[in-house]
Design an enzyme around this catalytic site. Structure first.
Site, short mmCIF file in Angstrom:
data_model
loop_
_atom_site.label_atom_id
_atom_site.label_comp_id
_atom_site.label_asym_id
_atom_site.label_seq_id
_atom_site.Cartn_x
_atom_site.Cartn_y
_atom_site.Cartn_z
N HIS A 126 2.73 -1.11 -7.12
CA HIS A 126 3.01 -1.74 -5.82
C HIS A 126 2.38 -3.12 -5.74
O HIS A 126 1.62 -3.54 -6.61
CB HIS A 126 2.53 -0.85 -4.67
CG HIS A 126 1.07 -0.52 -4.67
ND1 HIS A 126 0.10 -1.40 -4.23
CD2 HIS A 126 0.40 0.60 -5.03
CE1 HIS A 126 -1.09 -0.84 -4.32
NE2 HIS A 126 -0.94 0.38 -4.81
N CYS A 144 -3.21 3.69 -9.02
CA CYS A 144 -1.98 2.91 -8.98
C CYS A 144 -2.16 1.56 -9.67
O CYS A 144 -3.27 1.09 -9.87
CB CYS A 144 -1.53 2.69 -7.54
SG CYS A 144 -0.85 4.19 -6.77
#
Length: 274
Positions: free
Chosen positions: A233, A249
């Protein structure tokens, strides 16, 4: 901070994905959707990507061999895809619903896709599965899916803090990324993109977009009430890029992830190495 992910109530029917704490708006690449935000104060409108260049015409008779840098994506063509431990096994070991729903929200359907790792000429496909342990595979019937090809793939080198996107053998994007902290490292292995989500507020830890991957943290069983799925992201602080700061992440620059949303289809393979 990494996204919140929800544990599915029934792993055989639905799978949670990137249910970010403030909630991302909806899925990209399915349809134009209107989905309420977490507090119910407003709706967010999301549309299909403007490009589907990575897809070619469906291949009714898949070839076991493809040009280097090209791979198959299997999109479910039936309401339930059965997964078998081996071709021609007597009984399925898992079942996946098509579509599946983000946060069990019936207004947010996601088409079920798999990345194909092996094609057999007798009608069986070995695919990556969005389950623990990471990089798990299983066999599905080719008759249950529609096959397309993609020349795109993502490679993440954790040691170099580098994300590279290839189109065939050509590098089209390179970016310096933030990855998991020492206590919560980004998992390595073979994955694929399961969902693309758009944030109602791009000025957050998650930036404007987030890709939900088929992998999970290998040290966290849960995170913020969910099952610790990992994603790629954007971010709201470019100073963290190149550092080990997340819960697993991969964070990249906002302008480049925005560019990728116009190119990469669901099912794009992702390889993460150290």
């Amino acid at each position: 901070m990494a996204p919140k992910h929800l544990e599915p109530r029934n792993r055989s029917s639905t799978l949670g994905i990137l249910a970010i704490a403030f909630w991302l708006a909806a899925i990209i690449g399915v349809a134009v959707l209107r989905v309420g935000t977490h507090d119910g104060t407003s709706d967010q409108t999301v549309a299909k990507p403007t490009s589907t260049k990575s897809f070619v015409s469906p291949t009714p008779s898949p070839s076991p061999r493809l040009p280097s840098g090209t791979s198959y994506i299997a999109k479910a063509a039936v309401p339930t895809v059965e997964v078998f431990a081996r071709p021609n096994a007597a009984a399925a070991r898992q079942r996946f619903a098509n579509p599946w729903y983000i946060n069990d929200n019936r207004n947010a359907p996601v088409p079920l896709v798999f990345h194909v790792e092996q094609v057999r000429t007798d009608g069986w496909l070995r695919v990556l599965l969005p389950v623990r342990p990471n990089s798990s595979t299983g066999w599905i019937r080719a008759s249950d899916v529609t096959l397309t090809t993609t020349s795109f793939r993502i490679a993440v080198d954790l040691s170099a803090h580098r994300l590279t996107v290839y189109q065939g053998q050509k590098v089209i994007v390179k970016d310096t990324v933030a990855i998991g902290a020492r206590a919560t490292p980004t998992p390595t292995g073979r994955f694929y993109i399961r969902a693309l989500l758009k944030s109602p507020n791009p000025n957050t830890t998650y930036g404007p977009y987030a890709y939900g991957l088929s992998g999970y943290s290998e040290v966290l069983q849960q995170f913020a009430g969910g099952d610790a799925e990992v994603g790629i992201h954007g971010n709201n602080n470019s100073s963290v890029l190149g550092k080990n700061v997340s819960h697993g992440c991969v964070r990249m620059s906002n302008d480049l992830i925005t560019r990728l949303t116009k190119l990469l289809p669901l099912g794009t393979p992702v390889e993460i190495v150290r």
